[in-house]
Design an enzyme around this catalytic site. Structure first.
Site, PDB file in Angstrom:
ATOM      1  N   CYS A 137       0.860  -1.175   0.000  1.00 51.31           N
ATOM      2  CA  CYS A 137       0.000   0.000   0.000  1.00 51.31           C
ATOM      3  C   CYS A 137       0.906   1.238   0.000  1.00 51.31           C
ATOM      4  CB  CYS A 137      -0.909   0.007   1.229  1.00 51.31           C
ATOM      5  SG  CYS A 137      -0.018   0.095   2.808  1.00 51.31           S
ATOM      6  N   GLU A 172      -0.025  -0.630  15.098  1.00 41.18           N
ATOM      7  CA  GLU A 172      -0.899   0.528  14.848  1.00 41.18           C
ATOM      8  C   GLU A 172      -1.826   0.764  16.034  1.00 41.18           C
ATOM      9  OE1 GLU A 172      -4.814   1.751  12.351  1.00 41.18           O
ATOM     10  OE2 GLU A 172      -3.374   0.530  11.245  1.00 41.18           O
ATOM     11  N   CYS A 189      -8.947   2.243   6.033  1.00 42.25           N
ATOM     12  CA  CYS A 189      -8.295   2.737   4.812  1.00 42.25           C
ATOM     13  C   CYS A 189      -8.963   2.122   3.585  1.00 42.25           C
ATOM     14  CB  CYS A 189      -6.808   2.386   4.830  1.00 42.25           C
ATOM     15  SG  CYS A 189      -5.958   2.808   3.308  1.00 42.25           S
ATOM     16  N   SER A 233       1.918 -10.820   9.104  1.00 40.09           N
ATOM     17  CA  SER A 233       0.982  -9.866   8.514  1.00 40.09           C
ATOM     18  C   SER A 233      -0.469 -10.185   8.868  1.00 40.09           C
ATOM     19  CB  SER A 233       1.146  -9.842   6.993  1.00 40.09           C
ATOM     20  OG  SER A 233       0.144  -9.044   6.393  1.00 40.09           O
ATOM     21  N   HIS A 272      -1.250  -5.032  18.202  1.00 38.95           N
ATOM     22  CA  HIS A 272      -0.758  -4.641  16.884  1.00 38.95           C
ATOM     23  C   HIS A 272      -0.092  -3.272  16.995  1.00 38.95           C
ATOM     24  CE1 HIS A 272      -0.877  -3.271  12.683  1.00 38.95           C
ATOM     25  NE2 HIS A 272      -0.968  -4.548  12.352  1.00 38.95           N
TER      26      HIS A 272
END
Length: 292
Positions: A12, A136, A202, A230, A134
């Site tokens: 991304c 983020e 997103c 991931s 995570h």
């Protein structure tokens, strides 16, 4: 045999920017520290390591002085910036703009809640739909002095005090459908107080899901390439497998099983937002050479 790489797969823009910034600094100085894996793909981390990128932990950050450190696209809590300032560390900030905007929104909501409480009102409970631990999510929770509650699924709603005003946000890479389900379930259970929710997913990531499912439908076999760390890769792989049971997950070309593609006429290669194009190309080349 036709082997096709999905044009909607791969990095991304947030990851592209982080890697570009890392490579620019490495070309100049030959060494750069990165707080955590720059991307959840071992092959890409290894490639950048060869150029001089050194991955460090938060504990190791506290021991560094007078160096340059890259903050990856996932973002960081305020404490990381405070540590960097006190240690005279030069930050190269590659936080994804979408994540950065979300951090600011959550911080403002938290600060507004503190102000309301100080003036005799009530402070809303800030809830984040995301994966606990995570990178983020850690950065988002950090905007609230650690007070935000993280829920990973519908079961997590049971841990919430639903009598309080609630403001719900989402980790940027979660699925739209999962977020909608959480919203509807909170609405169903909530009997008092306000409930505000904000779709902070997103769209570059969310929109590729359906495109990838369509790609998976049009190939006999799909090989999904993703790093083991991931979260996004695990979600996208499962979505592909839902529409095409002959979808296989690998992290590198060495994990390919020739029997998967031996009789197929069309093979599709997909990847996570953390999967580099060069790795998908290596997988495609090996499939072509094996079945030549």
């Amino acid at each position: 045999m036709t082997v096709e790489i999905d044009s909607n797969s791969g990095f991304c823009f947030g990851v592209v920017t982080a890697i570009r910034k890392a490579e620019e600094e490495l070309d100049k100085s030959g060494q750069l520290y990165c707080l955590g894996d720059i991307v959840h793909n071992a092959g890409e981390v290894e490639r950048l390591c060869g150029k001089g990128l050194v991955t460090i932990t938060h504990q190791e950050l506290g021991d560094l002085r007078d160096v340059k450190v890259l903050l990856r696209a996932h973002g960081e809590p305020p404490q990381t910036y405070a540590t960097a300032r006190s240690n005279h560390i030069d930050i190269i900030d590659a936080t994804c703009p979408v994540v950065l905007q979300l951090q600011r929104r959550i911080k403002k909501a938290y600060d507004d809640g503190i102000e309301a409480e100080n003036n005799g009102g009530s402070k809303p409970l800030i809830v984040i739909y995301g994966k606990n631990g995570h990178a983020e999510v850690n950065g988002l929770v950090g905007q609230t002095n650690g007070e935000a509650v993280v829920i990973q699924d519908l079961e997590g709603i049971s841990s919430l005090d639903l009598s309080r005003d609630i403001m719900l946000y989402s980790q940027t890479t979660k699925s739209l459908e999962g977020f909608r389900q959480v919203v509807e379930e909170i609405k169903r259970r909530k009997t008092s107080g306000k409930f505000e929710y904000f779709d902070t997913i997103c769209r570059q990531v969310a929109n590729r899901m359906e495109k990838m499912r369509e790609f998976a439908r049009t190939h006999e076999v799909v090989v999904f390439v993703s790093g083991a760390k991931s979260s996004n890769g695990k979600v996208l792989f499962e979505k592909c497998r839902e529409v095409n049971p002959r979808t296989y997950l690998i992290s590198s070309e060495s994990e390919l099983d020739p029997s998967w593609t031996s009789c197929a006429e069309t093979v599709g290669i997909c990847g996570a937002t953390s999967t580099p194009l060069w790795l998908m190309e290596k997988v495609a080349d090996k499939i072509r050479n094996t079945n030549a």
